[in-house]
Structures are given as C-alpha cells and as structure tokens.
Write a protein that holds these residues in place. Structure first.
Motif, PDB file in Angstrom:
ATOM      1  N   ALA A 192       0.509  -1.013  -0.147  1.00 41.67           N
ATOM      2  CA  ALA A 192      -0.093  -0.463   0.222  1.00 41.67           C
ATOM      3  C   ALA A 192       1.062   1.280  -0.024  1.00 41.67           C
ATOM      4  O   ALA A 192       1.706   1.187   0.924  1.00 41.67           O
ATOM      5  CB  ALA A 192      -0.624  -0.190   1.331  1.00 41.67           C
ATOM      6  N   LYS A 193       0.310   1.599  -0.794  1.00 44.90           N
ATOM      7  CA  LYS A 193       1.891   2.772  -1.502  1.00 44.90           C
ATOM      8  C   LYS A 193       0.736   4.194  -1.448  1.00 44.90           C
ATOM      9  O   LYS A 193       0.998   6.091  -0.961  1.00 44.90           O
ATOM     10  CB  LYS A 193       2.608   3.007  -2.884  1.00 44.90           C
ATOM     11  N   TYR A 194      -0.840   4.924  -1.553  1.00 39.52           N
ATOM     12  CA  TYR A 194      -1.560   5.846  -1.546  1.00 39.52           C
ATOM     13  C   TYR A 194      -2.914   5.309  -1.331  1.00 39.52           C
ATOM     14  O   TYR A 194      -3.496   4.550  -1.465  1.00 39.52           O
ATOM     15  CB  TYR A 194      -1.659   5.714  -3.402  1.00 39.52           C
ATOM     16  N   LEU A 195      -3.268   5.974  -0.845  1.00 35.47           N
ATOM     17  CA  LEU A 195      -5.166   5.784  -0.452  1.00 35.47           C
ATOM     18  C   LEU A 195      -5.838   6.770  -1.723  1.00 35.47           C
ATOM     19  O   LEU A 195      -5.712   8.210  -1.579  1.00 35.47           O
ATOM     20  CB  LEU A 195      -4.885   6.466   0.542  1.00 35.47           C
ATOM     21  N   ARG A 196      -7.011   5.976  -1.693  1.00 39.19           N
ATOM     22  CA  ARG A 196      -7.679   6.887  -3.113  1.00 39.19           C
ATOM     23  C   ARG A 196      -9.182   6.546  -1.656  1.00 39.19           C
ATOM     24  O   ARG A 196      -9.467   6.214  -1.264  1.00 39.19           O
ATOM     25  CB  ARG A 196      -8.118   6.009  -4.054  1.00 39.19           C
TER      26      ARG A 196
ATOM     27  N   TYR B 133     -16.844  12.592  -6.729  1.00 40.67           N
ATOM     28  CA  TYR B 133     -15.199  12.958  -6.527  1.00 40.67           C
ATOM     29  C   TYR B 133     -14.242  11.996  -5.933  1.00 40.67           C
ATOM     30  O   TYR B 133     -15.101  11.144  -5.153  1.00 40.67           O
ATOM     31  CB  TYR B 133     -15.118  13.606  -5.437  1.00 40.67           C
ATOM     32  N   VAL B 134     -12.868  12.272  -6.524  1.00 41.86           N
ATOM     33  CA  VAL B 134     -12.224  11.193  -6.024  1.00 41.86           C
ATOM     34  C   VAL B 134     -11.010  11.964  -5.630  1.00 41.86           C
ATOM     35  O   VAL B 134     -10.860  13.122  -5.823  1.00 41.86           O
ATOM     36  CB  VAL B 134     -11.716  10.382  -7.326  1.00 41.86           C
ATOM     37  N   GLU B 135     -10.330  11.780  -4.157  1.00 41.95           N
ATOM     38  CA  GLU B 135      -8.938  12.149  -3.972  1.00 41.95           C
ATOM     39  C   GLU B 135      -7.765  11.155  -3.608  1.00 41.95           C
ATOM     40  O   GLU B 135      -8.345  10.240  -3.438  1.00 41.95           O
ATOM     41  CB  GLU B 135      -9.089  13.138  -2.888  1.00 41.95           C
ATOM     42  N   GLY B 136      -6.780  11.989  -3.469  1.00 45.67           N
ATOM     43  CA  GLY B 136      -5.576  11.449  -3.023  1.00 45.67           C
ATOM     44  C   GLY B 136      -4.799  11.413  -2.100  1.00 45.67           C
ATOM     45  O   GLY B 136      -4.607  12.550  -1.794  1.00 45.67           O
ATOM     46  N   LEU B 137      -3.940  10.261  -1.616  1.00 45.36           N
ATOM     47  CA  LEU B 137      -2.505  11.021  -0.638  1.00 45.36           C
ATOM     48  C   LEU B 137      -1.597   9.650  -0.768  1.00 45.36           C
ATOM     49  O   LEU B 137      -1.989   8.450  -0.883  1.00 45.36           O
ATOM     50  CB  LEU B 137      -3.209  11.358   0.688  1.00 45.36           C
ATOM     51  N   ARG B 138      -0.326  10.695  -0.897  1.00 45.21           N
ATOM     52  CA  ARG B 138       0.457   9.200  -0.571  1.00 45.21           C
ATOM     53  C   ARG B 138       0.361   8.994   0.479  1.00 45.21           C
ATOM     54  O   ARG B 138       0.135   9.561   1.351  1.00 45.21           O
ATOM     55  CB  ARG B 138       1.937   9.836  -0.930  1.00 45.21           C
ATOM     56  N   MET B 139       0.820   7.604   0.743  1.00 42.41           N
ATOM     57  CA  MET B 139       0.573   7.317   2.100  1.00 42.41           C
ATOM     58  C   MET B 139       1.170   7.714   3.409  1.00 42.41           C
ATOM     59  O   MET B 139       0.898   7.778   3.927  1.00 42.41           O
ATOM     60  CB  MET B 139       1.341   5.595   2.218  1.00 42.41           C
ATOM     61  N   ASP B 140       2.502   8.128   3.169  1.00 46.89           N
ATOM     62  CA  ASP B 140       2.959   9.242   4.602  1.00 46.89           C
ATOM     63  C   ASP B 140       3.030  10.188   4.342  1.00 46.89           C
ATOM     64  O   ASP B 140       2.730  10.837   5.599  1.00 46.89           O
ATOM     65  CB  ASP B 140       4.851   9.335   4.130  1.00 46.89           C
ATOM     66  N   GLU B 141       1.785  11.057   3.259  1.00 50.97           N
ATOM     67  CA  GLU B 141       0.902  12.179   3.622  1.00 50.97           C
ATOM     68  C   GLU B 141       0.311  11.584   4.452  1.00 50.97           C
ATOM     69  O   GLU B 141      -0.625  12.627   5.488  1.00 50.97           O
ATOM     70  CB  GLU B 141       0.426  12.765   2.381  1.00 50.97           C
ATOM     71  N   ALA B 142      -0.570  10.464   3.937  1.00 48.78           N
ATOM     72  CA  ALA B 142      -1.761  10.508   4.827  1.00 48.78           C
ATOM     73  C   ALA B 142      -1.987  10.329   6.609  1.00 48.78           C
ATOM     74  O   ALA B 142      -2.682  10.563   7.291  1.00 48.78           O
ATOM     75  CB  ALA B 142      -2.611   9.330   4.531  1.00 48.78           C
ATOM     76  N   GLN B 143      -0.429   9.350   6.855  1.00 45.78           N
ATOM     77  CA  GLN B 143      -0.005   9.206   8.172  1.00 45.78           C
ATOM     78  C   GLN B 143       1.125  10.141   8.904  1.00 45.78           C
ATOM     79  O   GLN B 143       0.992   9.981   9.753  1.00 45.78           O
ATOM     80  CB  GLN B 143       0.896   8.177   7.805  1.00 45.78           C
ATOM     81  N   HIS B 144       0.230  11.649   8.111  1.00 48.94           N
ATOM     82  CA  HIS B 144       1.124  12.313   9.170  1.00 48.94           C
ATOM     83  C   HIS B 144       0.273  12.877   9.937  1.00 48.94           C
ATOM     84  O   HIS B 144      -0.882  13.040  10.032  1.00 48.94           O
ATOM     85  CB  HIS B 144       1.215  13.733   8.096  1.00 48.94           C
ATOM     86  N   PRO B 145       0.574  13.280  11.513  1.00 46.16           N
ATOM     87  CA  PRO B 145      -0.199  13.536  12.406  1.00 46.16           C
ATOM     88  C   PRO B 145      -1.062  14.908  11.857  1.00 46.16           C
ATOM     89  O   PRO B 145      -2.514  15.095  12.531  1.00 46.16           O
ATOM     90  CB  PRO B 145       0.668  13.666  13.564  1.00 46.16           C
ATOM     91  N   LEU B 146      -0.660  16.009  11.226  1.00 47.68           N
ATOM     92  CA  LEU B 146      -1.668  16.776  11.078  1.00 47.68           C
ATOM     93  C   LEU B 146      -3.478  16.152   9.893  1.00 47.68           C
ATOM     94  O   LEU B 146      -4.127  17.048   9.502  1.00 47.68           O
ATOM     95  CB  LEU B 146      -1.145  17.898  10.153  1.00 47.68           C
TER      96      LEU B 146
END
Ligand SMILES: Nc1nc2c(c(=O)[nH]1)N[C@H]1C(S)=C(S)[C@@H](COP(=O)(O)O)O[C@H]1N2
Ligand SMILES: [Mo]
Length: 331
Positions: free
Chosen positions: A174-178, A202-215
C-alpha cells in the motif's frame, strides 16, 4: 463534442462574503467556558433537527462533549461559524458558494457506511458508529486555503487519519490512498444534473506518508458541533497544507493502492490542478496568482488580502515529505 464543465475559479465579487463580526477565539473561549460553549452549540444543533437523534448522532454528541481542545492552537483569528457553514465548495450540491447550504437542508446522513478495500489484510465495511467508536475526538484549529485564493481558520473536530489507517491493516504494497465521495442523486441533487458539472464520484488521493502525517485529520465536527452536510458530513478529510480540493467530503470508500490514483480535478484540468496540490505561493495557477489569499471574513471594501505561505504555514511540519522533489513540476 466538447462538454462544458464547471471549473474552480477566481471568485466573482458577488460571492465574496459580507463583512461580519470577527469571532475572536479568546472571546469564544472565555464566554461560557470551553465545554459549556460546546454543549450549548451541540444542543442547538440537535433541536434544529426536530426528531430525536439517531444512535450515530447520540454517540457523536457524546464524543463531541469530551473533545480535547487543540493542545497548541495557532495564534490566528477564527473565521466565524456562519462563514464556515455558508461559504462552501461542494459541487454535489451545486457550483455556487451558497448552493451547499441551500441545497442540503433535507440531507440525511443515514444510511451510511465506509468501504475499506485494496491492499489491506482483509477488505471490510465500517458502519457509521464504528467509524468513531474507538477514537477520542480532538479539536484542531487549521488554516484552510482554497486553490481559488480564499482562506479561513477553522476549529475542526476529528481524529488522526493515521489511527483509521492502522485499523485498516494495510499491506506492505500500500503506497497510496484513494478516497471516494457518495454518489446518490437523492441526497446530492447536482449529481442528477447530468453532464453539466464534474464527473462523479468525486475522488481524491494521498501518498501513504502524507496520509499518516499527524496533521492529516478525519473530520466529523466543526466548532464543537456535528459537521453540517454542506461541510461534508458525516466524514471528510482535512489536509491543511494542501489546497482545499484535496480535503474530500462525505467519504464512502477508502482504497489502499500500489499506484497513484487519478483524482477528480487533476483529471479535469491537469495543467491547473496536480495530485500533490501543496499550497505554494511560488507556483501560480495559470489563471491567477497564488501569492496572496482573501482571508474570510472579508468584504468588497476590505478584501483582507494576506500573503500565502508555503505549505500554508506548515512548512516546518511537512517539508521533509517532499525533500528532493521539484514542486514546480509536481504541483
Ligand atoms: N466531494 C467533494 N469534496 C470536496 C469538494 C467537492 O466539490 N466535492 N470541494 C473541495 C473544495 S474545492 C474545497 S475548497 C473544500 C471546501 O470545504 P468547506 O466547504 O468545508 O470549506 O472542499 C473540498 N472537498
Ligand atoms: Mo477549493
């Protein structure tokens, strides 16, 4: 044939919020005492709904009442609640800034569930109450900057996306979230307008490390109250260092992927909106400058322009995620 689709735009003067009183955080906090103020607010939200609250609402109200205040609030004036809930982008309710509040009056959250799939140990479906049951709610006061060059400061309530991710048990691939928004023309009237606006879902996505960032936050409330439909009930994303369009509303599906997913605005106009969409005053939108923003509330006479900051002022927290990347190319 060329289909004319809606675009994000430089706002027309008619859309600019009328000047209204600033709701200073300190006044707000000192008024009734923080918890008292939140209970008063949640109480009035419930009574506006006439019927007795559903199990989801009861659980959410309970959790909201014990929300932990932002431990390290930014020292900026909050955008008043009235502006946060009346000046919205939510194309499922229409493209005008006033459409979401006007067209969501009868919106019902239930039934709702969130499907978790892709690169996870085992795909599963979360029912509404299970979504928040294991999480303690936190207040987070974030700057929020739309790609259209307006901004707000909003006290969201939610829980870290990282907590939800660990419940999903993603695999090593798993490298990205959709993320996907609900499609239901009964609840989202503009989805019944045919091809006149944007493609659904409507679809959006993040890289895994962005998604896991505490913010990175999963939001279920605002100003201590249940998140209103026009702001993305029951569950929306908030990624404060990125342009607002990344913060997808009314989520029904989260998929873990090996590859970067195509996302809505990037697909519609990739030369204007990138996958990363980090707030960046050095990279202008092709049709307007990103060097400044109108901080709401404002007026025609006092547009309240302020300089835009790199990563929306969260550079110290997030710049390391993009070390070595060319942010002019990967905008
Ligand atoms: N599903 C969905 N999510 C969405 C949008 C939308 O049209 N549909 N608009 C985005 C944009 S452009 C912005 S600026 C923010 C606005 O959030 P707010 O209305 O809570 O301020 O939601 C984002 N999330
Ligand atoms: Mo936006």
């Amino acid at each position: 044939m060329q289909i004319k689709i809606a675009r994000l735009s430089d706002p027309k003067p008619s859309e600019i919020t009328p000047e209204s009183t600033y709701w200073n955080r300190r006044q707000w906090l000192s008024g009734l005492g923080y918890t008292g103020a939140m209970l008063a607010l949640t109480g009035s939200a419930a009574s506006a709904q006439a019927q007795s609250p559903s199990p989801w609402e009861q659980l959410l109200q309970q959790k909201l009442a014990s929300t932990a205040p932002d431990p390290d609030p930014i020292d900026e004036t909050l955008t008043p609640y009235e502006d946060v809930i009346r000046y919205n982008n939510f194309y499922e309710f229409g493209t005008g800034k006033g459409d979401p509040v006007a067209n969501s009056k009868r919106f019902k959250v239930e039934p709702w569930s969130v499907r978790i799939d892709g690169a996870v140990q085992k795909p599963f479906t979360l029912q509404l109450e299970d979504l928040i049951k294991p999480h303690a709610l936190q207040e987070r006061i974030y700057r929020f900057r739309c790609v259209e060059a307006w901004s707000m400061v909003v006290p969201w309530v939610g829980f870290p996306l990282a907590e939800l991710i660990s419940r999903c048990e993603p695999t090593a691939s798993a490298k990205y979230l959709r993320f996907e928004t609900l499609v239901d023309p009964q609840r989202f009237p503009a989805q019944g307008f045919g091809r006149s606006t944007i493609p659904w879902p409507y679809v959006e996505g993040l890289r895994m490390d962005e998604a896991q960032h505490p913010l990175s936050l999963m939001v279920v409330g605002v100003y201590g109250k249940v998140l209103p439909a026009q702001n993305g009930a029951p569950l929306r994303l908030m990624v404060p260092w990125k342009y607002g369009f990344k913060s997808i509303k009314s989520i029904v599906r989260i998929s873990f992927l090996e590859q970067q997913p195509p996302t809505t605005w990037e697909r519609l106009a990739s030369q204007e909106y990138g996958f990363y969409a980090n707030v960046n005053p050095e990279v202008d939108h092709p049709r307007w400058s990103q060097k400044r923003e109108r901080r709401l509330p404002n007026s025609l006479f006092d547009p309240n322009w302020i300089p835009t900051r790199k990563f929306n002022g969260y550079e110290n927290e997030v710049a390391h995620l993009y070390a070595g990347m060319n942010l002019r190319k990967l905008y």
